[in-house]
Design a protein around this motif. Sequence first.
Motif, PDB file in Angstrom:
ATOM      1  N   ASP A 243     -10.862   0.683  15.873  1.00 49.77           N
ATOM      2  CA  ASP A 243     -11.504   1.744  15.212  1.00 49.77           C
ATOM      3  C   ASP A 243     -11.089   3.200  15.776  1.00 49.77           C
ATOM      4  OD1 ASP A 243     -13.004   1.633  17.158  1.00 49.77           O
ATOM      5  OD2 ASP A 243     -14.977   1.506  16.076  1.00 49.77           O
ATOM      6  N   LEU A 244     -10.648   3.123  16.934  1.00 55.93           N
ATOM      7  CA  LEU A 244     -10.335   4.203  17.599  1.00 55.93           C
ATOM      8  C   LEU A 244     -11.552   5.363  18.117  1.00 55.93           C
ATOM      9  CD1 LEU A 244      -7.241   3.554  16.693  1.00 55.93           C
ATOM     10  CD2 LEU A 244      -6.872   6.001  16.738  1.00 55.93           C
ATOM     11  N   ALA A 245     -12.710   4.489  18.370  1.00 55.99           N
ATOM     12  CA  ALA A 245     -13.761   5.004  18.834  1.00 55.99           C
ATOM     13  C   ALA A 245     -13.527   5.920  20.062  1.00 55.99           C
ATOM     14  CB  ALA A 245     -14.759   4.190  19.183  1.00 55.99           C
ATOM     15  N   TYR A 246     -14.054   7.077  20.267  1.00 58.02           N
ATOM     16  CA  TYR A 246     -13.601   7.867  21.324  1.00 58.02           C
ATOM     17  C   TYR A 246     -14.466   8.178  22.269  1.00 58.02           C
ATOM     18  CZ  TYR A 246     -12.320  12.865  22.741  1.00 58.02           C
ATOM     19  OH  TYR A 246     -11.790  14.043  23.489  1.00 58.02           O
ATOM     20  N   LEU A 247     -14.171   8.324  23.732  1.00 62.84           N
ATOM     21  CA  LEU A 247     -14.774   8.513  24.724  1.00 62.84           C
ATOM     22  C   LEU A 247     -14.076   9.550  25.749  1.00 62.84           C
ATOM     23  CD1 LEU A 247     -17.179   7.988  26.475  1.00 62.84           C
ATOM     24  CD2 LEU A 247     -16.119   6.027  27.613  1.00 62.84           C
ATOM     25  N   HIS A 248     -14.690  10.574  25.936  1.00 63.13           N
ATOM     26  CA  HIS A 248     -13.926  11.719  26.390  1.00 63.13           C
ATOM     27  C   HIS A 248     -14.505  11.950  28.030  1.00 63.13           C
ATOM     28  CE1 HIS A 248     -11.789  16.114  26.637  1.00 63.13           C
ATOM     29  NE2 HIS A 248     -11.452  15.291  28.002  1.00 63.13           N
ATOM     30  N   VAL A 249     -14.264  11.553  28.974  1.00 64.55           N
ATOM     31  CA  VAL A 249     -14.910  11.811  30.311  1.00 64.55           C
ATOM     32  C   VAL A 249     -14.019  12.729  31.303  1.00 64.55           C
ATOM     33  CG1 VAL A 249     -15.913   9.269  30.328  1.00 64.55           C
ATOM     34  CG2 VAL A 249     -13.538   9.759  31.286  1.00 64.55           C
ATOM     35  N   HIS A 250     -14.823  13.275  32.120  1.00 65.99           N
ATOM     36  CA  HIS A 250     -14.381  14.166  33.037  1.00 65.99           C
ATOM     37  C   HIS A 250     -14.376  13.743  34.490  1.00 65.99           C
ATOM     38  CE1 HIS A 250     -13.946  17.030  29.640  1.00 65.99           C
ATOM     39  NE2 HIS A 250     -15.052  16.824  29.309  1.00 65.99           N
ATOM     40  N   PRO A 251     -13.415  14.490  35.331  1.00 69.44           N
ATOM     41  CA  PRO A 251     -13.761  13.878  36.712  1.00 69.44           C
ATOM     42  C   PRO A 251     -14.720  14.478  37.403  1.00 69.44           C
ATOM     43  CG  PRO A 251     -12.204  15.665  36.493  1.00 69.44           C
ATOM     44  CD  PRO A 251     -12.391  15.130  35.092  1.00 69.44           C
ATOM     45  N   ASN A 252     -14.930  13.454  38.543  1.00 72.80           N
ATOM     46  CA  ASN A 252     -16.181  13.841  39.535  1.00 72.80           C
ATOM     47  C   ASN A 252     -15.508  14.876  40.440  1.00 72.80           C
ATOM     48  OD1 ASN A 252     -17.367  11.450  38.232  1.00 72.80           O
ATOM     49  ND2 ASN A 252     -16.407  10.003  39.607  1.00 72.80           N
ATOM     50  N   GLY A 253     -16.174  16.017  40.590  1.00 68.47           N
ATOM     51  CA  GLY A 253     -15.665  17.026  41.246  1.00 68.47           C
ATOM     52  C   GLY A 253     -14.933  17.900  40.387  1.00 68.47           C
ATOM     53  N   PRO A 262      -7.271  17.919  46.016  1.00 70.10           N
ATOM     54  CA  PRO A 262      -5.928  17.949  44.806  1.00 70.10           C
ATOM     55  C   PRO A 262      -5.229  16.686  44.830  1.00 70.10           C
ATOM     56  CG  PRO A 262      -5.266  19.153  46.553  1.00 70.10           C
ATOM     57  CD  PRO A 262      -6.512  18.744  47.081  1.00 70.10           C
ATOM     58  N   GLY A 263      -5.893  15.517  44.964  1.00 77.03           N
ATOM     59  CA  GLY A 263      -5.165  14.399  44.970  1.00 77.03           C
ATOM     60  C   GLY A 263      -4.937  13.653  46.327  1.00 77.03           C
ATOM     61  N   PRO A 264      -4.575  12.355  46.378  1.00 80.73           N
ATOM     62  CA  PRO A 264      -3.992  11.720  45.229  1.00 80.73           C
ATOM     63  C   PRO A 264      -4.635  11.023  44.216  1.00 80.73           C
ATOM     64  CG  PRO A 264      -3.955  10.351  47.251  1.00 80.73           C
ATOM     65  CD  PRO A 264      -4.396  11.595  47.646  1.00 80.73           C
ATOM     66  N   ASP A 265      -6.050  11.033  44.783  1.00 81.54           N
ATOM     67  CA  ASP A 265      -7.156  10.156  43.914  1.00 81.54           C
ATOM     68  C   ASP A 265      -7.907  11.472  43.011  1.00 81.54           C
ATOM     69  OD1 ASP A 265      -6.646   7.842  45.249  1.00 81.54           O
ATOM     70  OD2 ASP A 265      -7.711   8.448  46.925  1.00 81.54           O
ATOM     71  N   VAL A 266      -8.128  10.769  41.539  1.00 83.27           N
ATOM     72  CA  VAL A 266      -8.648  11.564  40.812  1.00 83.27           C
ATOM     73  C   VAL A 266      -9.683  10.385  40.038  1.00 83.27           C
ATOM     74  CG1 VAL A 266      -8.954  12.660  38.687  1.00 83.27           C
ATOM     75  CG2 VAL A 266      -6.902  12.957  40.022  1.00 83.27           C
ATOM     76  N   SER A 267     -11.126  10.671  40.241  1.00 78.57           N
ATOM     77  CA  SER A 267     -12.221   9.747  39.943  1.00 78.57           C
ATOM     78  C   SER A 267     -12.850  10.137  38.692  1.00 78.57           C
ATOM     79  CB  SER A 267     -13.120   9.467  41.172  1.00 78.57           C
ATOM     80  OG  SER A 267     -13.695  10.304  41.495  1.00 78.57           O
ATOM     81  N   PHE A 268     -13.389   9.094  38.084  1.00 78.90           N
ATOM     82  CA  PHE A 268     -14.213   9.573  36.785  1.00 78.90           C
ATOM     83  C   PHE A 268     -15.321   8.466  36.543  1.00 78.90           C
ATOM     84  CE2 PHE A 268      -9.830  10.549  36.209  1.00 78.90           C
ATOM     85  CZ  PHE A 268      -9.657  11.576  35.109  1.00 78.90           C
ATOM     86  N   THR A 269     -16.478   8.835  36.181  1.00 80.03           N
ATOM     87  CA  THR A 269     -17.617   8.040  35.689  1.00 80.03           C
ATOM     88  C   THR A 269     -17.490   7.894  34.239  1.00 80.03           C
ATOM     89  OG1 THR A 269     -18.840   8.858  37.691  1.00 80.03           O
ATOM     90  CG2 THR A 269     -20.146   7.421  35.892  1.00 80.03           C
ATOM     91  N   ALA A 270     -17.443   6.676  33.712  1.00 75.54           N
ATOM     92  CA  ALA A 270     -17.180   6.480  32.326  1.00 75.54           C
ATOM     93  C   ALA A 270     -18.174   5.082  31.896  1.00 75.54           C
ATOM     94  CB  ALA A 270     -15.939   5.930  32.157  1.00 75.54           C
ATOM     95  N   THR A 271     -18.447   5.186  30.730  1.00 73.27           N
ATOM     96  CA  THR A 271     -19.202   4.040  30.182  1.00 73.27           C
ATOM     97  C   THR A 271     -18.628   3.673  28.877  1.00 73.27           C
ATOM     98  OG1 THR A 271     -21.265   4.731  31.096  1.00 73.27           O
ATOM     99  CG2 THR A 271     -21.440   2.966  29.282  1.00 73.27           C
ATOM    100  N   ALA A 272     -18.200   2.528  28.671  1.00 72.25           N
ATOM    101  CA  ALA A 272     -17.621   2.050  27.436  1.00 72.25           C
ATOM    102  C   ALA A 272     -18.704   1.901  26.354  1.00 72.25           C
ATOM    103  CB  ALA A 272     -16.953   0.699  27.746  1.00 72.25           C
ATOM    104  N   PRO A 273     -18.437   2.418  24.988  1.00 69.94           N
ATOM    105  CA  PRO A 273     -19.337   2.292  23.983  1.00 69.94           C
ATOM    106  C   PRO A 273     -19.690   0.874  23.599  1.00 69.94           C
ATOM    107  CG  PRO A 273     -17.468   3.646  23.480  1.00 69.94           C
ATOM    108  CD  PRO A 273     -17.229   3.070  24.788  1.00 69.94           C
ATOM    109  N   SER A 274     -18.884  -0.368  23.986  1.00 73.41           N
ATOM    110  CA  SER A 274     -19.308  -1.641  23.783  1.00 73.41           C
ATOM    111  C   SER A 274     -17.911  -2.413  24.522  1.00 73.41           C
ATOM    112  CB  SER A 274     -18.826  -1.961  22.166  1.00 73.41           C
ATOM    113  OG  SER A 274     -17.496  -1.671  21.658  1.00 73.41           O
ATOM    114  N   ALA A 275     -18.146  -3.777  24.364  1.00 72.22           N
ATOM    115  CA  ALA A 275     -17.120  -4.576  24.900  1.00 72.22           C
ATOM    116  C   ALA A 275     -16.020  -4.301  23.890  1.00 72.22           C
ATOM    117  CB  ALA A 275     -17.563  -6.053  24.765  1.00 72.22           C
ATOM    118  N   GLY A 276     -14.555  -4.600  24.637  1.00 74.64           N
ATOM    119  CA  GLY A 276     -13.407  -4.630  23.648  1.00 74.64           C
ATOM    120  C   GLY A 276     -12.274  -4.189  24.589  1.00 74.64           C
TER     121      GLY A 276
END
Length: 328
Positions: A243-253, A262-276
């Motif tokens: 269904d293309l449910a949307y989750l836009h997250v931004h990086p930590n820091g 400035p690299g090589p690692d970019v980390s994000f905190t994210a939660t999925a809307p549901s299993a899938g």
Amino acid sequence: MNTALRIATYTAALAATFGAAYGVGSVVTPVSTDPESTAPPHTEHAGASDGGGEAPGSGHDVPAGGLQVSEGGYTLDLGTPRVPAARTTELRFVIRDSAGRQVTAFQREHDKELHLILASQDLTTYRHLHPTRAADGTWSTPANLPVAGGYRLFADFTPAAEGAKNLTLGADLAVAGDYRPAPLPAPSATATVDGYTVTLTGPLRPGTAGELNLRVSKAGRPVTDLDPYLGAYGHLVALRSGDLAYLHVHPNGEPGDGETEPGPDVSFTATAPSAGTYRLFLDFKHNGTVRTAAFTVTAATAPGSGNPEGAEPASSPGEGAADGGHGH
């Protein structure tokens, strides 16, 4: 049969009928009228927030964004709902308030008043665009979508009105031409794009916040000089398959905070809307060019089942790369 006998026979049949009904009713579970057992759990909008609105570990689904054309008194009015394939076309749309007026004032977030995402229904074509706004509130941007089919357009914005919240509104876009849907790429922890390799680690779980880490390398060497892009070293968009449910997250820091490299690692905190199954699109900038790396990830409730660390690398170069594009 005399009258008395007929009455007796009818009474016996009636009693047998009610007795059978009572027996069935004692086996079938009754429908509960308890509001707490029938009403869905109350949740708050979290379509474009950094990971969602549920407390980590709550086990409740996080509301998905982009599934509605109207929300919170605002409506996405797409003026170009049909465009041709493989041809540069101007997309136009407006955001209307509850009175039908075109909104002309927005808050700036990550260097832009509005972020526009385009994705095909099969999640093989992806665009992160930044349209321009005319004085009357009309947004426009050129776009070239290579293949025909159904697309979803997402507008991620926050009105300037006092107390307004961030919203992600979605509308369907039809791209005319010969439509041949592509299969969703297999889950992979590695994506390659333009000679860069991006490796994804960390779990994407439904209803629980988790940290996703993306490491960028080129020719086997870590990239340690990523360019700031829209006020960050990377942007991540997750879309749910189906269904293309949307989750836009931004990086930590963020660049310049004294802690974020400035690299090589970019980390994000994210939660999925549901299993899938989800398609993740990472935009990163290096040597002045923005590139998009794409991953297919499964979010499941079982511990570790959605962890991309166990995924096999893409079997061919570019398999994990999105047909991405950027407009600035």
